[in-house]
Enzyme design. Structure first.
Site, PDB file in Angstrom:
ATOM      1  CG  ASP A 177      52.160  43.333  32.868  1.00  0.00           C
ATOM      2  OD1 ASP A 177      51.055  42.845  33.242  1.00  0.00           O
ATOM      3  OD2 ASP A 177      51.992  43.789  31.783  1.00  0.00           O
ATOM      4  CD  GLU A 226      47.136  48.946  27.514  1.00  0.00           C
ATOM      5  OE1 GLU A 226      47.339  48.205  26.303  1.00  0.00           O
ATOM      6  OE2 GLU A 226      47.883  48.759  28.516  1.00  0.00           O
ATOM      7  CG  ASP A 227      43.350  47.158  30.107  1.00  0.00           C
ATOM      8  OD1 ASP A 227      43.459  47.373  28.980  1.00  0.00           O
ATOM      9  OD2 ASP A 227      44.083  46.247  30.748  1.00  0.00           O
ATOM     10  CG  HIS A 259      47.414  41.142  35.930  1.00  0.00           C
ATOM     11  ND1 HIS A 259      48.414  40.078  35.921  1.00  0.00           N
ATOM     12  CD2 HIS A 259      47.656  42.028  35.168  1.00  0.00           C
ATOM     13  CE1 HIS A 259      49.564  40.827  35.123  1.00  0.00           C
ATOM     14  NE2 HIS A 259      48.823  42.107  34.743  1.00  0.00           N
TER      15      HIS A 259
END
Length: 230
Positions: A131, A68-69, A40
């Protein structure tokens, strides 16, 4: 290498460093498609190279989900990549925390203003659009129909108009079409079928339509340039 041919060697090194860092940070994560998560950020970075963005923006595109992840901190990111790239990633993380309530019609406009107001750097918006574009290109891997529809409505209400305001017509058109495909699949099929019939009837339909509008405007003494797309 070919996509970043407009950058110098030092800038390319930053991008390679960001790919390796992101790959390591996301190593145990998988996309809905079953692909490794790193696919991604790489696709996002490829979209950014297509509009010739600078190395800091491309690196931030590769790192945009790390705070964030993953358990990477903003301090760690700043230490490794410097303030500029770290601030771009933090701007993207900030945008991701805003929630859109689809049932409130006026929220779309407010949300767009909020995104613009909260971004010190326009590149944050460009990365966010890239994104969203890749997420829309892979939306069919999401199993929940309601989730797909909500993402598509959000795309139509927020991201597509943002792309239009920034003059990114190709991205806007693709976001529109991908969203429409999810929200109104039957209607879209019907339109495509109608277009097919019209093409068979007259291949020069678009040119003729433009000419007709030009004639009407000239007749009414309106100076204008006409552009058209199917």
């Amino acid at each position: 290498e070919s996509l970043t041919s407009y950058l110098n060697d030092d800038e390319k090194k930053i991008i390679i460093k960001a790919i390796n860092f992101s790959d390591k940070a996301h190593k145990d994560q998988i996309r809905h498609s079953g692909d490794p998560f790193i696919t991604h950020p790489i696709e996002v970075a490829k979209i950014l190279t297509s509009i010739n963005l600078d190395s800091s923006a491309i690196a931030a595109g590769l790192l945009h989900d790390t705070i964030e992840d993953t358990n990477i901190s903003k301090n760690e990111l700043t230490e490794i990549f410097g303030n500029q790239i770290s601030e771009l990633v933090q701007g993207l993380t900030k945008i991701s925390k805003f929630a859109l309530k689809i049932n409130k019609q006026k929220l779309g406009e407010n949300y767009r203003k909020l995104i613009l107001a909260s971004s010190k750097d326009l590149r944050v918006i460009l990365i966010k659009l890239a994104d969203r574009l890749h997420n829309m290109r892979t939306i069919n891997f999401i199993k929940e129909e309601s989730k797909k529809i909500n993402i598509s409505i959000e795309t139509l209400e927020i991201f597509s108009p943002l792309a239009e305001r920034l003059g990114m017509q190709e991205i806007r058109a693709e976001l529109d079409d991908l969203s429409f495909k999810i929200i109104e699949p039957e209607l879209r099929r019907s339109i495509l079928q109608r277009l097919k019939v019209l093409r068979l009837q007259d291949e020069e339909l678009l040119e003729k339509t433009i000419k007709k509008i030009e004639e009407l405007l000239m007749k009414n003494k309106v100076k204008a340039k006409i552009f058209g797309r199917e």
